[in-house]
Design a protein around this motif. Structure first.
Motif, PDB file in Angstrom:
ATOM      1  N   THR A  42       7.895  12.318   2.794  1.00  0.00           N
ATOM      2  CA  THR A  42       7.620  13.695   2.370  1.00  0.00           C
ATOM      3  C   THR A  42       8.715  14.637   2.860  1.00  0.00           C
ATOM      4  O   THR A  42       9.143  15.542   2.141  1.00  0.00           O
ATOM      5  N   GLU A  43       9.191  14.412   4.086  1.00  0.00           N
ATOM      6  CA  GLU A  43      10.280  15.252   4.620  1.00  0.00           C
ATOM      7  C   GLU A  43      11.587  15.008   3.888  1.00  0.00           C
ATOM      8  O   GLU A  43      12.364  15.924   3.626  1.00  0.00           O
ATOM      9  N   GLU A  44      11.862  13.736   3.556  1.00  0.00           N
ATOM     10  CA  GLU A  44      13.166  13.363   2.998  1.00  0.00           C
ATOM     11  C   GLU A  44      13.279  13.592   1.494  1.00  0.00           C
ATOM     12  O   GLU A  44      14.368  13.873   0.983  1.00  0.00           O
ATOM     13  N   SER A  45      12.179  13.404   0.772  1.00  0.00           N
ATOM     14  CA  SER A  45      12.298  13.347  -0.693  1.00  0.00           C
ATOM     15  C   SER A  45      12.525  14.732  -1.271  1.00  0.00           C
ATOM     16  O   SER A  45      12.055  15.732  -0.742  1.00  0.00           O
ATOM     17  N   SER A  46      13.246  14.749  -2.370  1.00  0.00           N
ATOM     18  CA  SER A  46      13.460  16.021  -3.049  1.00  0.00           C
ATOM     19  C   SER A  46      12.840  15.921  -4.438  1.00  0.00           C
ATOM     20  O   SER A  46      12.572  14.828  -4.939  1.00  0.00           O
ATOM     21  N   GLN A  47      12.624  17.066  -5.049  1.00  0.00           N
ATOM     22  CA  GLN A  47      12.041  17.114  -6.400  1.00  0.00           C
ATOM     23  C   GLN A  47      12.877  16.299  -7.359  1.00  0.00           C
ATOM     24  O   GLN A  47      14.104  16.422  -7.367  1.00  0.00           O
ATOM     25  N   ASN A  48      12.252  15.461  -8.147  1.00  0.00           N
ATOM     26  CA  ASN A  48      13.017  14.739  -9.175  1.00  0.00           C
ATOM     27  C   ASN A  48      12.067  14.356 -10.301  1.00  0.00           C
ATOM     28  O   ASN A  48      10.854  14.424 -10.161  1.00  0.00           O
ATOM     29  N   ASP A  49      12.658  13.952 -11.423  1.00  0.00           N
ATOM     30  CA  ASP A  49      11.817  13.631 -12.585  1.00  0.00           C
ATOM     31  C   ASP A  49      11.695  12.117 -12.762  1.00  0.00           C
ATOM     32  O   ASP A  49      11.379  11.625 -13.825  1.00  0.00           O
ATOM     33  N   LYS A  50      11.963  11.368 -11.693  1.00  0.00           N
ATOM     34  CA  LYS A  50      11.920   9.913 -11.818  1.00  0.00           C
ATOM     35  C   LYS A  50      10.497   9.393 -11.649  1.00  0.00           C
ATOM     36  O   LYS A  50       9.711   9.985 -10.918  1.00  0.00           O
ATOM     37  N   GLN A  51      10.206   8.314 -12.357  1.00  0.00           N
ATOM     38  CA  GLN A  51       8.878   7.715 -12.215  1.00  0.00           C
ATOM     39  C   GLN A  51       8.934   6.720 -11.066  1.00  0.00           C
ATOM     40  O   GLN A  51       9.731   5.781 -11.081  1.00  0.00           O
ATOM     41  N   ILE A  52       8.100   6.946 -10.049  1.00  0.00           N
ATOM     42  CA  ILE A  52       8.134   6.120  -8.846  1.00  0.00           C
ATOM     43  C   ILE A  52       6.785   5.429  -8.674  1.00  0.00           C
ATOM     44  O   ILE A  52       5.735   6.076  -8.733  1.00  0.00           O
ATOM     45  N   ILE A  53       6.849   4.123  -8.463  1.00  0.00           N
ATOM     46  CA  ILE A  53       5.618   3.342  -8.262  1.00  0.00           C
ATOM     47  C   ILE A  53       5.771   2.565  -6.960  1.00  0.00           C
ATOM     48  O   ILE A  53       6.800   1.910  -6.749  1.00  0.00           O
ATOM     49  N   ILE A  54       4.773   2.640  -6.087  1.00  0.00           N
ATOM     50  CA  ILE A  54       4.800   1.825  -4.869  1.00  0.00           C
ATOM     51  C   ILE A  54       3.725   0.745  -4.971  1.00  0.00           C
ATOM     52  O   ILE A  54       2.565   1.036  -5.228  1.00  0.00           O
ATOM     53  N   CYS A  55       4.157  -0.499  -4.763  1.00  0.00           N
ATOM     54  CA  CYS A  55       3.232  -1.629  -4.806  1.00  0.00           C
ATOM     55  C   CYS A  55       3.023  -2.112  -3.375  1.00  0.00           C
ATOM     56  O   CYS A  55       3.941  -2.621  -2.732  1.00  0.00           O
ATOM     57  N   SER A  56       1.811  -1.904  -2.876  1.00  0.00           N
ATOM     58  CA  SER A  56       1.508  -2.256  -1.486  1.00  0.00           C
ATOM     59  C   SER A  56       0.532  -3.430  -1.435  1.00  0.00           C
ATOM     60  O   SER A  56       0.003  -3.861  -2.463  1.00  0.00           O
ATOM     61  N   SER A  57       0.246  -3.886  -0.205  1.00  0.00           N
ATOM     62  CA  SER A  57      -0.806  -4.891  -0.005  1.00  0.00           C
ATOM     63  C   SER A  57      -2.146  -4.288  -0.412  1.00  0.00           C
ATOM     64  O   SER A  57      -2.335  -3.073  -0.350  1.00  0.00           O
TER      65      SER A  57
END
Ligand code: PEP
Length: 217
Positions: A27-42
């Motif tokens: 949250t601190e590092e990320s900047s606004q962008n229009d990319k689609q991001i998916i996180i696949c966790s356990s």
């Protein structure tokens, strides 16, 4: 300019505490962008990850890394598609680590894709080359050659593009490349015409490197 799809595969990593830290730092590092991001966790992390992402208002979607080939019922230890759908919209199917370590056959993978589709989960289907069998119902295909996974030795963008061209010609909607992608090399892949995005293992575990990779993509 196309906006790449970035999929993180955390594999069998992270405790709940580590996920909380990851989300804080991201949250601190990320900047606004229009990319689609998916996180696949356990599986065990899906619920908390979903809550943390929503709490921080992050533009991240959630995926699982596997699912049961069966519906609900007498399948001790399995996690089925209906259960996953409470938390996620995507699921990785056919990763080479599952093919190799858990003997997943084409028939099992076909059943898994059917289960995913039955419960409205989008399969992110991994292939190891152009000749890997792809079950019907798949629209997102990820090329992940064995030699490139977790080795720091990615395939060449030209080779990935060639496979991507062949896959796209077969009518699949999206083509991703995976294997040792990081902030230094991601653009070489996402700038290729047939490559719609990347699947990232190791470089997604560190929120700073993941955020840098997204920015560079
Ligand atoms: C993966 O296993 O899906 C993967 C792409 O791993 P890495 O980025 O670590 O090579």
């Amino acid at each position: 300019m196309k906006s790449p799809l970035i999929v993180a595969n955390w594999k069998s990593n992270k405790t709940l505490e580590e996920v909380k830290e990851w989300v804080e730092k991201y949250t601190e590092e990320s900047s606004q962008n229009d990319k689609q991001i998916i996180i696949c966790s356990s599986f065990t992390l899906l619920s908390d990850l979903k809550n943390l992402i929503s709490h921080k208002n992050l533009k991240i979607e959630i995926g699982a890394q596997d699912l049961s080939a069966f519906d609900s019922g007498q399948y001790t230890g399995e996690v089925n598609a209906a259960q996953i759908k409470d938390f996620a919209n995507y699921v990785i199917i056919g990763h080479s680590e599952r093919r190799k370590n858990f003997n997943e056959t084409n028939q099992i993978l076909e059943q898994k894709v059917t289960m995913a589709r039955n419960y409205d989960l989008e399969p992110i289907f991994c292939i190891q080359g152009n000749d890997t069998y792809i079950p019907s119902g798949v629209e997102i295909v990820t090329y992940e050659p064995f030699f490139a996974i977790g080795t720091g030795n990615p395939d060449t963008p030209e080779n990935a593009e060639e496979i991507g061209g062949m896959i796209k010609k077969k009518g699949f909607r999206s083509f991703l490349y995976g294997g040792s992608v990081n902030s230094e090399n991601v653009k070489n892949f996402t700038s290729m015409p047939s490559i719609d995005g990347v699947l990232i293992g190791k470089a997604s575990l560190d929120p700073l490197e993941f955020s840098k990779t997204i920015n560079a993509s």
